[in-house]
Design a protein around this motif. Structure first.
Motif, mmCIF file in Angstrom:
data_model
loop_
_atom_site.group_PDB
_atom_site.id
_atom_site.type_symbol
_atom_site.label_atom_id
_atom_site.label_comp_id
_atom_site.label_asym_id
_atom_site.label_seq_id
_atom_site.Cartn_x
_atom_site.Cartn_y
_atom_site.Cartn_z
ATOM 1 N N HIS A 208 -8.778 -43.788 11.068
ATOM 2 C CA HIS A 208 -10.014 -43.387 10.659
ATOM 3 C C HIS A 208 -10.894 -44.710 11.036
ATOM 4 C CE1 HIS A 208 -9.414 -39.816 8.304
ATOM 5 N NE2 HIS A 208 -8.468 -40.381 7.883
ATOM 6 N N GLY A 209 -12.200 -44.566 11.582
ATOM 7 C CA GLY A 209 -12.740 -45.522 11.886
ATOM 8 C C GLY A 209 -13.862 -45.293 12.595
ATOM 9 N N THR A 210 -14.575 -46.306 13.510
ATOM 10 C CA THR A 210 -15.813 -46.047 14.394
ATOM 11 C C THR A 210 -15.606 -46.807 15.673
ATOM 12 O OG1 THR A 210 -16.987 -47.830 13.275
ATOM 13 C CG2 THR A 210 -17.386 -45.646 12.406
ATOM 14 N N ALA A 211 -16.182 -46.306 16.627
ATOM 15 C CA ALA A 211 -16.227 -47.006 17.845
ATOM 16 C C ALA A 211 -17.564 -47.131 18.522
ATOM 17 C CB ALA A 211 -15.116 -46.291 19.042
ATOM 18 N N LYS A 212 -18.180 -48.227 19.162
ATOM 19 C CA LYS A 212 -19.258 -48.368 19.849
ATOM 20 C C LYS A 212 -19.005 -48.820 21.224
ATOM 21 C CE LYS A 212 -21.911 -49.185 15.483
ATOM 22 N NZ LYS A 212 -22.891 -50.108 14.869
ATOM 23 N N ALA A 213 -20.083 -48.176 22.002
ATOM 24 C CA ALA A 213 -20.123 -49.097 23.518
ATOM 25 C C ALA A 213 -21.475 -48.857 23.982
ATOM 26 C CB ALA A 213 -19.029 -48.470 24.393
ATOM 27 N N ALA A 214 -22.009 -49.699 24.682
ATOM 28 C CA ALA A 214 -23.303 -49.717 25.565
ATOM 29 C C ALA A 214 -22.757 -49.380 26.858
ATOM 30 C CB ALA A 214 -23.913 -50.592 25.261
ATOM 31 N N LEU A 215 -22.901 -48.108 27.589
ATOM 32 C CA LEU A 215 -22.299 -47.911 28.908
ATOM 33 C C LEU A 215 -23.486 -47.637 29.617
ATOM 34 C CD1 LEU A 215 -19.715 -44.963 28.001
ATOM 35 C CD2 LEU A 215 -19.270 -47.566 28.299
ATOM 36 N N ASP B 22 -21.983 -44.045 20.002
ATOM 37 C CA ASP B 22 -21.225 -44.366 18.784
ATOM 38 C C ASP B 22 -20.429 -43.222 18.458
ATOM 39 O OD1 ASP B 22 -21.043 -45.517 16.589
ATOM 40 O OD2 ASP B 22 -23.090 -45.639 15.832
ATOM 41 N N ILE B 23 -19.369 -43.262 18.118
ATOM 42 C CA ILE B 23 -18.342 -42.400 17.411
ATOM 43 C C ILE B 23 -17.480 -42.499 16.356
ATOM 44 C CG2 ILE B 23 -18.081 -41.370 19.945
ATOM 45 C CD1 ILE B 23 -15.205 -42.560 19.795
ATOM 46 N N LYS B 24 -17.331 -41.335 15.425
ATOM 47 C CA LYS B 24 -16.443 -41.696 14.232
ATOM 48 C C LYS B 24 -15.025 -40.881 14.849
ATOM 49 C CE LYS B 24 -19.913 -41.603 10.975
ATOM 50 N NZ LYS B 24 -20.373 -40.943 9.522
ATOM 51 N N VAL B 25 -13.941 -41.825 14.270
ATOM 52 C CA VAL B 25 -12.862 -41.572 14.588
ATOM 53 C C VAL B 25 -12.021 -40.945 13.519
ATOM 54 C CG1 VAL B 25 -10.348 -42.142 15.525
ATOM 55 C CG2 VAL B 25 -12.850 -42.960 16.378
ATOM 56 N N ALA B 26 -11.370 -39.634 13.529
ATOM 57 C CA ALA B 26 -10.519 -39.129 12.360
ATOM 58 C C ALA B 26 -9.430 -38.222 13.093
ATOM 59 C CB ALA B 26 -11.331 -38.368 11.554
ATOM 60 N N LEU B 27 -8.374 -39.105 13.367
ATOM 61 C CA LEU B 27 -7.212 -38.739 13.899
ATOM 62 C C LEU B 27 -5.990 -38.716 12.942
ATOM 63 C CD1 LEU B 27 -7.454 -40.889 17.317
ATOM 64 C CD2 LEU B 27 -7.940 -38.528 16.821
ATOM 65 N N GLY B 28 -5.255 -37.588 13.092
ATOM 66 C CA GLY B 28 -3.870 -37.268 12.536
ATOM 67 C C GLY B 28 -2.888 -37.505 13.328
ATOM 68 N N VAL B 29 -1.757 -38.366 13.130
ATOM 69 C CA VAL B 29 -0.886 -38.509 13.992
ATOM 70 C C VAL B 29 0.177 -37.591 13.811
ATOM 71 C CG1 VAL B 29 0.934 -40.451 14.988
ATOM 72 C CG2 VAL B 29 -1.528 -41.178 14.193
ATOM 73 N N ALA B 30 0.790 -36.998 14.726
ATOM 74 C CA ALA B 30 1.755 -35.806 14.649
ATOM 75 C C ALA B 30 2.757 -36.175 15.921
ATOM 76 C CB ALA B 30 0.905 -34.564 14.987
#
Length: 149
Positions: A36-43, A59-67
């Motif tokens: 879980h977390g966030t990521a930002k970039a100015a492209l 600007d994204i929110k990350v919510a990943l389940g590892v499988a």
């Protein structure tokens, strides 16, 4: 992380200058690892109107389940995006790159800009009016059918 490291993302950008800032946390939810977390970039993308660079903030929110298996993916809750782990280590740069590419706008453009002046755009309309109408023959045939009735 320098943007230059994300080669697939940079391929869609006008320049490779910039950084990606991410704040990610890995934790366990029962037996399932989650990220879980966030990521930002100015492209700097290419404006599709004027073909000049335009800065786009991602600007994204990350919510990943590892499988590791399809069964684990099928049991994952709907608020998590599945991330298939193919190796023992999680490739963080690749993970961020994939998430940022998914967040790119379909079309990047400035709010206000002049369209790129294409060559021949003025003469094209005049040439179109001078060409003979390919349906003129059909019009004549249609007139002959009505006259025969």
């Amino acid at each position: 992380m320098p943007l230059k490291q994300l080669t697939a993302l940079v391929a869609d950008c006008a320049t490779d200058d910039g950084r990606v800032e991410a704040d990610l946390a890995l934790h366990m939810n029962g037996a399932r690892p989650e990220i879980h977390g966030t990521a930002k970039a100015a492209l700097q993308l290419v404006c599709q109107r004027c073909l000049e660079p335009v800065e786009v903030e991602i600007d994204i929110k990350v919510a990943l389940g590892v499988a590791q298996t399809e069964e684990q993916v099928n049991q994952m809750p709907g608020d998590l995006e599945p991330f298939m782990l193919e190796e023992e280590e999680i490739p963080l740069a690749s993970l961020l790159e994939q998430e940022l590419i998914l967040a790119l706008p379909i079309v990047a453009y400035h709010e206000k800009c002049k369209p790129f002046p294409y060559e021949g755009s003025d003469g094209g309309e005049a040439e179109a009016s001078e060409k003979p109408n390919p349906f003129a023959v059909l019009e004549q045939l249609k007139g002959n059918v009505k006259n025969s009735d």
